[in-house]
Design an enzyme around this catalytic site. Sequence first.
Site, PDB file in Angstrom:
ATOM      1  NE  ARG A   1      10.582  -2.436 -12.645  1.00 29.30           N
ATOM      2  CZ  ARG A   1       9.992  -1.297 -13.003  1.00 29.30           C
ATOM      3  NH1 ARG A   1       8.709  -1.285 -13.321  1.00 29.30           N
ATOM      4  NH2 ARG A   1      10.673  -0.177 -13.065  1.00 29.30           N
TER       5      ARG A   1
ATOM      6  CG  ASP B   1       1.602  -2.827 -17.691  1.00 27.78           C
ATOM      7  OD1 ASP B   1       1.360  -2.882 -18.918  1.00 27.78           O
ATOM      8  OD2 ASP B   1       2.155  -1.847 -17.149  1.00 27.78           O
TER       9      ASP B   1
ATOM     10  CD  GLU C   1       8.823  -5.560 -18.924  1.00 30.40           C
ATOM     11  OE1 GLU C   1       7.957  -6.154 -18.262  1.00 30.40           O
ATOM     12  OE2 GLU C   1       8.946  -4.319 -18.942  1.00 30.40           O
TER      13      GLU C   1
ATOM     14  CG  HIS D   1       6.418  -2.091 -18.462  1.00 25.66           C
ATOM     15  ND1 HIS D   1       7.598  -2.547 -17.940  1.00 25.66           N
ATOM     16  CD2 HIS D   1       6.052  -1.059 -17.674  1.00 25.66           C
ATOM     17  CE1 HIS D   1       7.933  -1.819 -16.883  1.00 25.66           C
ATOM     18  NE2 HIS D   1       6.998  -0.899 -16.708  1.00 25.66           N
TER      19      HIS D   1
ATOM     20  CG  LEU E   1      -2.185   0.899   1.007  1.00 27.56           C
ATOM     21  CD1 LEU E   1      -3.196   0.259   0.063  1.00 27.56           C
ATOM     22  CD2 LEU E   1      -2.853   1.216   2.334  1.00 27.56           C
ATOM     23  N   GLY E   2       1.724   1.353  -1.024  1.00 26.54           N
ATOM     24  CA  GLY E   2       2.495   2.585  -1.232  1.00 26.54           C
ATOM     25  C   GLY E   2       1.645   3.569  -2.020  1.00 26.54           C
ATOM     26  NE  ARG E   3       5.486   7.367  -4.386  1.00 24.99           N
ATOM     27  CZ  ARG E   3       6.739   7.697  -4.059  1.00 24.99           C
ATOM     28  NH1 ARG E   3       6.982   8.854  -3.496  1.00 24.99           N
ATOM     29  NH2 ARG E   3       7.744   6.897  -4.330  1.00 24.99           N
ATOM     30  CB  ILE E   4       1.123   2.621  -7.342  1.00 25.00           C
ATOM     31  CG1 ILE E   4       1.993   3.636  -8.105  1.00 25.00           C
ATOM     32  CG2 ILE E   4       0.261   1.810  -8.307  1.00 25.00           C
ATOM     33  CD1 ILE E   4       3.062   3.035  -8.997  1.00 25.00           C
TER      34      ILE E   4
ATOM     35  CB  ILE F   1       0.213  -2.354 -12.238  1.00 22.42           C
ATOM     36  CG1 ILE F   1      -0.355  -2.304 -10.812  1.00 22.42           C
ATOM     37  CG2 ILE F   1      -0.875  -2.571 -13.270  1.00 22.42           C
ATOM     38  CD1 ILE F   1      -1.267  -1.129 -10.555  1.00 22.42           C
TER      39      ILE F   1
HETATM   40  C1  8YV Z   1       8.651   2.756 -17.285  1.00 26.13           C
HETATM   41  C2  8YV Z   1       8.181   1.987 -15.048  1.00 26.13           C
HETATM   42  O1  8YV Z   1       9.661   3.504 -16.818  1.00 26.13           O
HETATM   43  O2  8YV Z   1       7.814   3.762 -13.555  1.00 26.13           O
HETATM   44  C3  8YV Z   1       8.341   2.685 -13.747  1.00 26.13           C
HETATM   45  O3  8YV Z   1       9.019   2.122 -12.876  1.00 26.13           O
HETATM   46  O4  8YV Z   1       8.521   0.866 -15.180  1.00 26.13           O
HETATM   47  C4  8YV Z   1       7.594   2.660 -16.227  1.00 26.13           C
HETATM   48  O5  8YV Z   1       7.001   3.873 -15.960  1.00 26.13           O
HETATM   49  C5  8YV Z   1       8.085   3.284 -18.540  1.00 26.13           C
HETATM   50  O6  8YV Z   1       7.533   2.221 -19.202  1.00 26.13           O
HETATM   51  C6  8YV Z   1       9.090   3.967 -19.440  1.00 26.13           C
HETATM   52  O7  8YV Z   1      10.060   3.126 -19.858  1.00 26.13           O
END
Ligand code: 8YV
Length: 315
Positions: free
Chosen positions: A234, A258, A263, A281, A153-156, A232
């Site tokens: 890593r 995503d 990738e 992504h 539960l961080g910012r996102i 959403i």
């Molecule tokens: C990418 C991201 O940086 O914010 C991040 O950590 O992985 C993305 O926002 C974006 O796809 C640009 O490469």
Amino acid sequence: MSRPSILQVGPYPEWDQGPLDQVFDTKRLFEAADADAFLAAHGPNIRAIATRGELGADAKMIAACPALELISVYGVGYDAVDLDACRARGIRVTNTPDVLTQDVADLGVAMMLCQSRGMIGAESWVRDGSWAREGLYPLKRRVFGRKAGVLGLGRIGFEVAKRLAGFDMDIAYSDIAAKDYASDWTYFANPLALAQHSDFLFVTLAASAETHYIVNADFIEAVGPEGMIINISRAANIDENALITALSSGTLGAAALDVFEGEPALDPRFLELDNVLLQPHHASGTIETRKAMGKLLRDNLSAHFAGHDLLSPVL
Ligand code: 8YV
């Protein structure tokens, strides 16, 4: 005064490339036919690296730049930057937090809705004539009123949970500690308990060595055959092999992803599965957010070379 030399690891939109080239002598690694030879030739003059979240800067790249002062990341995630190597040499690191939070949360929620309501299949149902030929589209599962879990539960994660509250979902979360700003939501100290509780499990953790494969086979099984995992953050937060196995056997109901290991190449087994939504992504991929990310990346570089405080330092 000569422009400082910076190593550019990946492409940026033209609205960033122009301003970057005006202020800096950009050495574009991604255009080099031989990356090692390029680094050997230009590395000694490089004073900053401009990179992207998923590209980062590894120990080898950092070592090839002995005069490196700063790494500026276009992205909130800096897990692909070798922070130990930076600490050892006093190299500063910046990222682009906050400016992308809302768009990433929006896409995560959109992925949940899209997958749960079968919108991709429904589009084909219209286009390929199935609607006219066969009639009603198969029924899907509702989102409203069901149990959502937010892992991290961080910012996102917080913005995801706020949006889910708008769908009258029953919201729970797990993090290293309960958050005082989340008193309306149920806290699980144990991520596995969150997985057991959730119909829709959002992975919104910043990736680190500690979170590597936190979503493992047991966790995936706990989300279960009726559950969905939405990632959403890593790819490294999920054991992808265990995920594919569970999606194939049905021990996990569905996923919406995503991000992927290796990738933009994908494990080809994903393409055989119809219970996974695949996205390239692009959670931060709106014109508005990418413009703000590019500006923050450049502002951090400029602040550094002007001797000012960094706007969004990581190190
Ligand atoms: C990418 C991201 O940086 O914010 C991040 O950590 O992985 C993305 O926002 C974006 O796809 C640009 O490469």
